[in-house]
Scaffold this motif. Structure first.
Motif, PDB file in Angstrom:
ATOM      1  N   PHE A  89       1.132  12.089  -9.620  1.00 55.40           N
ATOM      2  CA  PHE A  89       0.308  13.124  -9.645  1.00 55.40           C
ATOM      3  C   PHE A  89       1.227  14.254  -9.424  1.00 55.40           C
ATOM      4  O   PHE A  89       0.790  15.317 -10.041  1.00 55.40           O
ATOM      5  CB  PHE A  89      -0.393  12.883  -8.150  1.00 55.40           C
ATOM      6  N   MET A  90       2.285  14.471  -8.853  1.00 62.79           N
ATOM      7  CA  MET A  90       3.227  15.577  -8.939  1.00 62.79           C
ATOM      8  C   MET A  90       3.662  15.675 -10.204  1.00 62.79           C
ATOM      9  O   MET A  90       3.885  17.058 -10.700  1.00 62.79           O
ATOM     10  CB  MET A  90       4.433  15.605  -7.838  1.00 62.79           C
ATOM     11  N   TYR A  91       3.872  14.964 -11.082  1.00 65.79           N
ATOM     12  CA  TYR A  91       4.501  15.049 -12.282  1.00 65.79           C
ATOM     13  C   TYR A  91       3.385  15.927 -13.155  1.00 65.79           C
ATOM     14  O   TYR A  91       3.713  16.776 -13.866  1.00 65.79           O
ATOM     15  CB  TYR A  91       4.630  13.699 -12.888  1.00 65.79           C
ATOM     16  N   VAL A  92       2.225  15.185 -12.931  1.00 70.26           N
ATOM     17  CA  VAL A  92       1.056  15.853 -13.787  1.00 70.26           C
ATOM     18  C   VAL A  92       0.622  17.365 -13.392  1.00 70.26           C
ATOM     19  O   VAL A  92       0.476  18.324 -13.899  1.00 70.26           O
ATOM     20  CB  VAL A  92      -0.176  15.031 -13.616  1.00 70.26           C
ATOM     21  N   ALA A  93       0.765  17.364 -11.981  1.00 74.66           N
ATOM     22  CA  ALA A  93       0.355  18.776 -11.506  1.00 74.66           C
ATOM     23  C   ALA A  93       1.489  19.939 -11.824  1.00 74.66           C
ATOM     24  O   ALA A  93       1.052  20.995 -12.252  1.00 74.66           O
ATOM     25  CB  ALA A  93       0.576  18.956  -9.829  1.00 74.66           C
ATOM     26  N   PHE A  94       2.838  19.432 -12.085  1.00 79.76           N
ATOM     27  CA  PHE A  94       3.731  20.224 -12.381  1.00 79.76           C
ATOM     28  C   PHE A  94       3.700  20.737 -14.064  1.00 79.76           C
ATOM     29  O   PHE A  94       3.822  21.614 -14.626  1.00 79.76           O
ATOM     30  CB  PHE A  94       5.163  19.860 -11.879  1.00 79.76           C
ATOM     31  N   ALA A  95       3.252  19.551 -14.734  1.00 76.31           N
ATOM     32  CA  ALA A  95       3.125  19.525 -16.017  1.00 76.31           C
ATOM     33  C   ALA A  95       1.892  20.493 -16.448  1.00 76.31           C
ATOM     34  O   ALA A  95       1.980  21.547 -17.281  1.00 76.31           O
ATOM     35  CB  ALA A  95       2.968  18.316 -16.755  1.00 76.31           C
ATOM     36  N   VAL A  96       0.994  20.572 -15.702  1.00 78.02           N
ATOM     37  CA  VAL A  96      -0.183  21.564 -15.954  1.00 78.02           C
ATOM     38  C   VAL A  96       0.124  22.660 -15.455  1.00 78.02           C
ATOM     39  O   VAL A  96      -0.253  23.775 -16.122  1.00 78.02           O
ATOM     40  CB  VAL A  96      -1.542  21.074 -15.096  1.00 78.02           C
ATOM     41  N   ALA A  97       0.756  23.131 -14.294  1.00 82.62           N
ATOM     42  CA  ALA A  97       1.277  24.423 -14.041  1.00 82.62           C
ATOM     43  C   ALA A  97       2.279  25.044 -14.997  1.00 82.62           C
ATOM     44  O   ALA A  97       2.381  26.337 -15.194  1.00 82.62           O
ATOM     45  CB  ALA A  97       2.017  24.224 -12.619  1.00 82.62           C
ATOM     46  N   ALA A  98       3.215  24.146 -15.616  1.00 87.38           N
ATOM     47  CA  ALA A  98       4.251  24.627 -16.594  1.00 87.38           C
ATOM     48  C   ALA A  98       3.337  24.974 -17.846  1.00 87.38           C
ATOM     49  O   ALA A  98       3.660  25.870 -18.583  1.00 87.38           O
ATOM     50  CB  ALA A  98       5.384  23.551 -16.935  1.00 87.38           C
ATOM     51  N   SER A  99       2.287  24.335 -18.187  1.00 87.68           N
ATOM     52  CA  SER A  99       1.625  24.775 -19.510  1.00 87.68           C
ATOM     53  C   SER A  99       0.814  25.892 -19.355  1.00 87.68           C
ATOM     54  O   SER A  99       0.672  26.622 -20.298  1.00 87.68           O
ATOM     55  CB  SER A  99       0.614  23.605 -19.821  1.00 87.68           C
ATOM     56  N   GLU A 100       0.393  26.416 -18.198  1.00 88.69           N
ATOM     57  CA  GLU A 100      -0.078  27.527 -17.763  1.00 88.69           C
ATOM     58  C   GLU A 100       0.788  28.741 -17.720  1.00 88.69           C
ATOM     59  O   GLU A 100       0.467  29.913 -17.974  1.00 88.69           O
ATOM     60  CB  GLU A 100      -1.081  27.672 -16.624  1.00 88.69           C
ATOM     61  N   ASP A 101       1.876  28.441 -17.703  1.00 82.36           N
ATOM     62  CA  ASP A 101       3.081  29.532 -17.609  1.00 82.36           C
ATOM     63  C   ASP A 101       3.305  30.276 -19.017  1.00 82.36           C
ATOM     64  O   ASP A 101       3.732  29.504 -19.909  1.00 82.36           O
ATOM     65  CB  ASP A 101       4.382  29.119 -16.940  1.00 82.36           C
ATOM     66  N   PRO A 102       3.233  31.660 -19.231  1.00 83.06           N
ATOM     67  CA  PRO A 102       3.509  32.057 -20.392  1.00 83.06           C
ATOM     68  C   PRO A 102       4.995  32.023 -20.999  1.00 83.06           C
ATOM     69  O   PRO A 102       5.156  32.207 -22.230  1.00 83.06           O
ATOM     70  CB  PRO A 102       3.131  33.586 -20.156  1.00 83.06           C
ATOM     71  N   GLU A 103       5.605  31.930 -20.011  1.00 88.45           N
ATOM     72  CA  GLU A 103       7.121  31.763 -20.753  1.00 88.45           C
ATOM     73  C   GLU A 103       7.331  30.271 -20.790  1.00 88.45           C
ATOM     74  O   GLU A 103       7.085  29.401 -20.518  1.00 88.45           O
ATOM     75  CB  GLU A 103       8.180  32.105 -19.480  1.00 88.45           C
ATOM     76  N   PRO A 104       8.127  30.095 -21.946  1.00 88.64           N
ATOM     77  CA  PRO A 104       8.523  28.614 -22.591  1.00 88.64           C
ATOM     78  C   PRO A 104       9.380  27.987 -21.584  1.00 88.64           C
ATOM     79  O   PRO A 104      10.434  28.459 -20.919  1.00 88.64           O
ATOM     80  CB  PRO A 104       9.468  28.982 -23.907  1.00 88.64           C
ATOM     81  N   ALA A 105       9.116  26.715 -21.494  1.00 84.78           N
ATOM     82  CA  ALA A 105      10.041  26.038 -20.254  1.00 84.78           C
ATOM     83  C   ALA A 105      11.174  25.509 -20.865  1.00 84.78           C
ATOM     84  O   ALA A 105      11.188  25.293 -22.186  1.00 84.78           O
ATOM     85  CB  ALA A 105       9.106  24.767 -20.041  1.00 84.78           C
ATOM     86  N   SER A 148       0.922  -1.316  -0.052  1.00 84.02           N
ATOM     87  CA  SER A 148      -0.116   0.111  -0.039  1.00 84.02           C
ATOM     88  C   SER A 148       0.880   1.260  -0.052  1.00 84.02           C
ATOM     89  O   SER A 148       0.720   2.112  -0.767  1.00 84.02           O
ATOM     90  CB  SER A 148      -1.056   0.032   1.322  1.00 84.02           C
ATOM     91  N   VAL A 149       1.963   1.092   0.821  1.00 88.16           N
ATOM     92  CA  VAL A 149       2.767   2.466   0.765  1.00 88.16           C
ATOM     93  C   VAL A 149       3.253   2.787  -0.466  1.00 88.16           C
ATOM     94  O   VAL A 149       3.475   3.803  -0.938  1.00 88.16           O
ATOM     95  CB  VAL A 149       3.763   2.119   1.975  1.00 88.16           C
ATOM     96  N   LEU A 150       3.708   1.445  -1.152  1.00 85.80           N
ATOM     97  CA  LEU A 150       4.360   1.858  -2.318  1.00 85.80           C
ATOM     98  C   LEU A 150       3.681   2.078  -3.298  1.00 85.80           C
ATOM     99  O   LEU A 150       3.969   2.963  -4.316  1.00 85.80           O
ATOM    100  CB  LEU A 150       5.425   0.347  -2.867  1.00 85.80           C
ATOM    101  N   ALA A 151       2.314   1.612  -3.585  1.00 81.08           N
ATOM    102  CA  ALA A 151       1.454   2.308  -4.346  1.00 81.08           C
ATOM    103  C   ALA A 151       0.959   3.746  -4.151  1.00 81.08           C
ATOM    104  O   ALA A 151       0.953   4.528  -5.084  1.00 81.08           O
ATOM    105  CB  ALA A 151       0.135   1.370  -4.122  1.00 81.08           C
ATOM    106  N   LEU A 152       1.245   3.990  -2.869  1.00 80.71           N
ATOM    107  CA  LEU A 152       0.831   5.447  -2.671  1.00 80.71           C
ATOM    108  C   LEU A 152       1.997   6.381  -3.085  1.00 80.71           C
ATOM    109  O   LEU A 152       1.748   7.559  -3.513  1.00 80.71           O
ATOM    110  CB  LEU A 152       0.568   5.798  -1.152  1.00 80.71           C
ATOM    111  N   GLU A 153       3.206   5.884  -2.929  1.00 80.82           N
ATOM    112  CA  GLU A 153       4.324   6.662  -3.436  1.00 80.82           C
ATOM    113  C   GLU A 153       4.180   6.713  -4.836  1.00 80.82           C
ATOM    114  O   GLU A 153       4.435   7.939  -5.410  1.00 80.82           O
ATOM    115  CB  GLU A 153       5.717   5.767  -3.004  1.00 80.82           C
ATOM    116  N   ALA A 154       4.008   5.786  -5.611  1.00 78.18           N
ATOM    117  CA  ALA A 154       4.097   5.984  -7.079  1.00 78.18           C
ATOM    118  C   ALA A 154       2.922   6.921  -7.376  1.00 78.18           C
ATOM    119  O   ALA A 154       3.231   7.538  -8.275  1.00 78.18           O
ATOM    120  CB  ALA A 154       3.755   4.429  -7.582  1.00 78.18           C
ATOM    121  N   ALA A 155       1.650   6.709  -6.872  1.00 80.31           N
ATOM    122  CA  ALA A 155       0.644   7.561  -7.218  1.00 80.31           C
ATOM    123  C   ALA A 155       1.066   9.053  -6.847  1.00 80.31           C
ATOM    124  O   ALA A 155       0.649   9.833  -7.793  1.00 80.31           O
ATOM    125  CB  ALA A 155      -0.459   7.258  -6.392  1.00 80.31           C
ATOM    126  N   TYR A 156       1.619   9.368  -5.906  1.00 77.12           N
ATOM    127  CA  TYR A 156       2.217  10.411  -5.232  1.00 77.12           C
ATOM    128  C   TYR A 156       3.192  11.185  -6.353  1.00 77.12           C
ATOM    129  O   TYR A 156       2.967  12.314  -6.996  1.00 77.12           O
ATOM    130  CB  TYR A 156       3.043  10.654  -4.125  1.00 77.12           C
TER     131      TYR A 156
END
Length: 146
Positions: A23-39, A12-20
């Protein structure tokens, strides 16, 4: 805590770590796509080492949580996956401990303490998983050593 419950907790802990991590990858990818400056080049993809660690953690969670799968995987492959996952978890313990010591008594210290506890449970489960896979005998009683 019995062997079987420790393996399940570790899975369970390992599955939660992978999900975390995903999730963080997706969150940062979405935040980067909203940033007007090119990454910068290459910042929109999951680094190869992190992707390999996520795959490794997911495989270890499956081996610990699914006794049927663990019985079908050759012992050498199971040992390599679980030992490498235990090493990754020990790195998480070291990194979270160092982070907690740098920050002092802030709210993140609780998260770091939970990360250390979870990683230690996962490490213990991985080491325990090196033994024969858990499960039940043909008679339906728990297997010896569980």
């Amino acid at each position: 805590m019995t062997s079987l419950s420790l393996r399940r907790a570790g899975a369970s802990v390992l599955a939660l770590e992978a999900a975390y991590v995903l999730f963080m990858y997706v969150a940062f990818a979405v935040a980067a796509s909203e940033d007007p400056e090119p990454a910068p080049a290459g910042s929109g993809s999951l680094p190869v080492v992190e992707a390999a660690a996520v795959v490794l953690v997911i495989c270890a969670a499956a081996l610990l949580g699914l006794p049927v799968l663990a019985k079908r995987v050759p012992a050498l492959i199971r040992a390599v996956v679980l030992l490498c996952t235990a090493a990754v978890q020990l790195y998480v313990v070291r990194a979270a401990t160092a982070n907690a010591l740098e920050q002092g008594l802030e709210p993140d210290a609780v998260l770091n303490a939970l990360m250390v506890l979870g990683a230690l449970v996962a490490t213990a489960a991985c080491v325990l998983g090196l033994r024969a896979p858990a499960g039940r005998t043909a008679a339906g009683s728990p297997a010896a050593g569980v």
